[in-house]
Design a protein around this motif. Sequence first.
Motif, PDB file in Angstrom:
ATOM      1  N   GLY A  55       1.025  -1.137   0.138  1.00  0.00           N
ATOM      2  CA  GLY A  55       0.154   0.068  -0.501  1.00  0.00           C
ATOM      3  C   GLY A  55       1.102   1.591   0.093  1.00  0.00           C
ATOM      4  O   GLY A  55       1.874   0.886   0.219  1.00  0.00           O
ATOM      5  N   ASN A  56       0.345   2.391   0.003  1.00  0.00           N
ATOM      6  CA  ASN A  56       0.662   3.292  -0.232  1.00  0.00           C
ATOM      7  C   ASN A  56       1.988   4.177   1.341  1.00  0.00           C
ATOM      8  O   ASN A  56       3.458   4.581   1.621  1.00  0.00           O
ATOM      9  CB  ASN A  56      -0.432   4.751  -0.556  1.00  0.00           C
ATOM     10  CG  ASN A  56      -0.866   5.093   0.925  1.00  0.00           C
ATOM     11  OD1 ASN A  56      -1.812   3.853   0.536  1.00  0.00           O
ATOM     12  ND2 ASN A  56      -1.279   6.084   1.232  1.00  0.00           N
ATOM     13  N   THR A  98      -0.415  -1.058  -6.983  1.00  0.00           N
ATOM     14  CA  THR A  98      -1.435   0.191  -7.811  1.00  0.00           C
ATOM     15  C   THR A  98      -0.705   1.954  -7.366  1.00  0.00           C
ATOM     16  O   THR A  98      -1.051   2.946  -8.047  1.00  0.00           O
ATOM     17  CB  THR A  98      -2.389   0.116  -6.944  1.00  0.00           C
ATOM     18  OG1 THR A  98      -2.659   0.350  -5.635  1.00  0.00           O
ATOM     19  CG2 THR A  98      -3.939  -1.462  -7.697  1.00  0.00           C
ATOM     20  N   THR A  99       0.240   1.299  -5.877  1.00  0.00           N
ATOM     21  CA  THR A  99       0.870   2.925  -5.090  1.00  0.00           C
ATOM     22  C   THR A  99       1.446   4.349  -6.643  1.00  0.00           C
ATOM     23  O   THR A  99       1.210   4.782  -6.642  1.00  0.00           O
ATOM     24  CB  THR A  99       1.889   2.444  -4.281  1.00  0.00           C
ATOM     25  OG1 THR A  99       0.972   1.937  -3.228  1.00  0.00           O
ATOM     26  CG2 THR A  99       2.279   3.958  -3.905  1.00  0.00           C
ATOM     27  N   MET A 102      -0.680   5.975  -9.013  1.00  0.00           N
ATOM     28  CA  MET A 102      -1.352   7.385  -8.689  1.00  0.00           C
ATOM     29  C   MET A 102      -0.913   8.742  -8.603  1.00  0.00           C
ATOM     30  O   MET A 102       0.560   9.025  -8.152  1.00  0.00           O
ATOM     31  CB  MET A 102      -1.459   7.245  -6.846  1.00  0.00           C
ATOM     32  CG  MET A 102      -2.716   5.995  -6.160  1.00  0.00           C
ATOM     33  SD  MET A 102      -3.571   6.364  -7.112  1.00  0.00           S
ATOM     34  CE  MET A 102      -3.860   5.319  -8.756  1.00  0.00           C
ATOM     35  N   HIS A 149      -4.270  -2.515  -3.789  1.00  0.00           N
ATOM     36  CA  HIS A 149      -4.381  -1.629  -3.138  1.00  0.00           C
ATOM     37  C   HIS A 149      -5.594  -0.937  -2.917  1.00  0.00           C
ATOM     38  O   HIS A 149      -6.529  -0.566  -1.950  1.00  0.00           O
ATOM     39  CB  HIS A 149      -2.953  -0.783  -2.432  1.00  0.00           C
ATOM     40  CG  HIS A 149      -3.193  -0.020  -1.387  1.00  0.00           C
ATOM     41  ND1 HIS A 149      -4.041  -0.540   0.269  1.00  0.00           N
ATOM     42  CD2 HIS A 149      -3.205   1.225  -0.652  1.00  0.00           C
ATOM     43  CE1 HIS A 149      -3.371   0.638   1.325  1.00  0.00           C
ATOM     44  NE2 HIS A 149      -3.248   1.346   0.752  1.00  0.00           N
ATOM     45  N   HIS A 150      -5.697   0.160  -4.063  1.00  0.00           N
ATOM     46  CA  HIS A 150      -6.451   1.574  -4.109  1.00  0.00           C
ATOM     47  C   HIS A 150      -7.463   0.657  -4.719  1.00  0.00           C
ATOM     48  O   HIS A 150      -7.647   0.137  -5.327  1.00  0.00           O
ATOM     49  CB  HIS A 150      -5.541   2.679  -5.081  1.00  0.00           C
ATOM     50  CG  HIS A 150      -4.291   3.061  -4.322  1.00  0.00           C
ATOM     51  ND1 HIS A 150      -2.863   1.734  -4.110  1.00  0.00           N
ATOM     52  CD2 HIS A 150      -4.594   3.771  -3.752  1.00  0.00           C
ATOM     53  CE1 HIS A 150      -2.071   2.967  -3.979  1.00  0.00           C
ATOM     54  NE2 HIS A 150      -3.319   4.518  -2.541  1.00  0.00           N
ATOM     55  N   HIS A 158     -10.895   8.354   0.302  1.00  0.00           N
ATOM     56  CA  HIS A 158     -10.930   9.010  -1.147  1.00  0.00           C
ATOM     57  C   HIS A 158     -11.004   8.615  -2.330  1.00  0.00           C
ATOM     58  O   HIS A 158     -10.365   9.201  -2.956  1.00  0.00           O
ATOM     59  CB  HIS A 158      -9.472   7.397  -1.665  1.00  0.00           C
ATOM     60  CG  HIS A 158      -8.613   7.943   0.001  1.00  0.00           C
ATOM     61  ND1 HIS A 158      -7.681   8.806  -0.468  1.00  0.00           N
ATOM     62  CD2 HIS A 158      -8.380   6.676   1.271  1.00  0.00           C
ATOM     63  CE1 HIS A 158      -7.378   7.963   1.671  1.00  0.00           C
ATOM     64  NE2 HIS A 158      -7.095   7.162   1.776  1.00  0.00           N
ATOM     65  N   SER A 161     -10.128   5.963  -8.181  1.00  0.00           N
ATOM     66  CA  SER A 161      -8.830   6.502  -8.290  1.00  0.00           C
ATOM     67  C   SER A 161      -8.775   6.832  -9.672  1.00  0.00           C
ATOM     68  O   SER A 161      -9.199   5.655 -10.837  1.00  0.00           O
ATOM     69  CB  SER A 161      -8.179   5.210  -8.367  1.00  0.00           C
ATOM     70  OG  SER A 161      -7.941   4.936  -7.133  1.00  0.00           O
ATOM     71  N   ASN A 182      -9.883  -4.567  -2.830  1.00  0.00           N
ATOM     72  CA  ASN A 182      -9.170  -3.250  -2.949  1.00  0.00           C
ATOM     73  C   ASN A 182      -9.395  -3.359  -1.323  1.00  0.00           C
ATOM     74  O   ASN A 182      -9.753  -3.726  -1.041  1.00  0.00           O
ATOM     75  CB  ASN A 182      -9.086  -2.487  -3.625  1.00  0.00           C
ATOM     76  CG  ASN A 182     -10.543  -1.637  -3.041  1.00  0.00           C
ATOM     77  OD1 ASN A 182     -11.077  -1.972  -3.890  1.00  0.00           O
ATOM     78  ND2 ASN A 182     -10.500  -1.173  -2.214  1.00  0.00           N
ATOM     79  N   HIS A 184      -7.317   0.164   0.630  1.00  0.00           N
ATOM     80  CA  HIS A 184      -6.946   1.820   0.989  1.00  0.00           C
ATOM     81  C   HIS A 184      -7.918   2.319   1.636  1.00  0.00           C
ATOM     82  O   HIS A 184      -7.545   3.796   3.105  1.00  0.00           O
ATOM     83  CB  HIS A 184      -7.505   2.582  -0.357  1.00  0.00           C
ATOM     84  CG  HIS A 184      -5.959   3.906  -0.662  1.00  0.00           C
ATOM     85  ND1 HIS A 184      -5.077   4.544   0.106  1.00  0.00           N
ATOM     86  CD2 HIS A 184      -6.687   4.587  -1.455  1.00  0.00           C
ATOM     87  CE1 HIS A 184      -5.213   5.700  -0.002  1.00  0.00           C
ATOM     88  NE2 HIS A 184      -6.043   5.448  -0.809  1.00  0.00           N
ATOM     89  N   THR A 202     -14.514  -3.236  -1.411  1.00  0.00           N
ATOM     90  CA  THR A 202     -13.163  -2.845  -0.790  1.00  0.00           C
ATOM     91  C   THR A 202     -13.794  -3.205   0.672  1.00  0.00           C
ATOM     92  O   THR A 202     -14.503  -3.435   1.319  1.00  0.00           O
ATOM     93  CB  THR A 202     -13.614  -1.265  -0.401  1.00  0.00           C
ATOM     94  OG1 THR A 202     -13.574  -0.513  -1.489  1.00  0.00           O
ATOM     95  CG2 THR A 202     -12.678  -0.860   0.629  1.00  0.00           C
TER      96      THR A 202
END
Length: 267
Positions: A55-56, A98-99, A102, A149-150, A158, A161, A182, A184, A202
């Motif tokens: 993740g981020n 996925t990070t 972004m 993740h996102h 959030h 995306s 996902n 996030h 999610t």
Amino acid sequence: MGKIGEKLDIDFVVSTGDNFYDNGLRDVNDPSFLESFSNIYTAKSLQKQWYSVLGNHDYRGDVLAQLSPTLRKIDKRWFCQRTFTLSTGIADFFFIDTTPFMDDYYTLSEHTYDWRGVSPRKGYLKYHLKELEEALKKSTARWKIVVGHHAIRSISHHGDSRELVNHLMPILKTNNVDIYLNGHDHCLQHIRSIDSPLLYVTSGAGSKAWRGDIKDSNSDTVKFFHDGQGFMSVEMTELKAKFAFYNVFGEKIHHWKVTKTSLHPST
């Protein structure tokens, strides 16, 4: 989670990223690995293989530490890679990174990210998407599940995306992916695409939750939203998949099923 795992006799656990708050791991010897993973998920039913994506927040630390086989020597349950495919027979799980998609993490963030192995970004993303598309086309599994993740679609903090809507969503729909799973956003969500069988699910409520903000619904259909803590389960056969969301007390708060005869969810 341990009690539900025992009841269902689970085969493995999927983690949707942000594995270590707030800034990932410092290195392979970071005590956070034991404090936030090994010493937390101690139930007998959870002593199965864990498959994780980044993740981020993980990118704010030493990414290579989370990918290192050294962690698997400390706790054999741990498995985390940028991208990989898990084949279970009736289902293929495609784990994606996925990070790096972004834009804001490159332009607006006050945080420092570990982009080793990602730069140059354009080439990494192009290869990543090509690799995923080829793997999806080759898959002969009854069910295709992509894990990132996102969120692609989300009404929580959030929101959607746009990078994944533009670059990832078309690939998933073209290749008949059944579920995009996902984290996030710190909630539980069940969203159904209006123009394909694709479900957006999610499950990011394992820790921080109760953000309290809900965005306007997008063009797809929101079937369920829970702003609090919880987790989910999936049971699959050749013809049917059963999904359930649980709150922090292990109480079932939403469930649905998908059948391969109609490819549309029913509750």
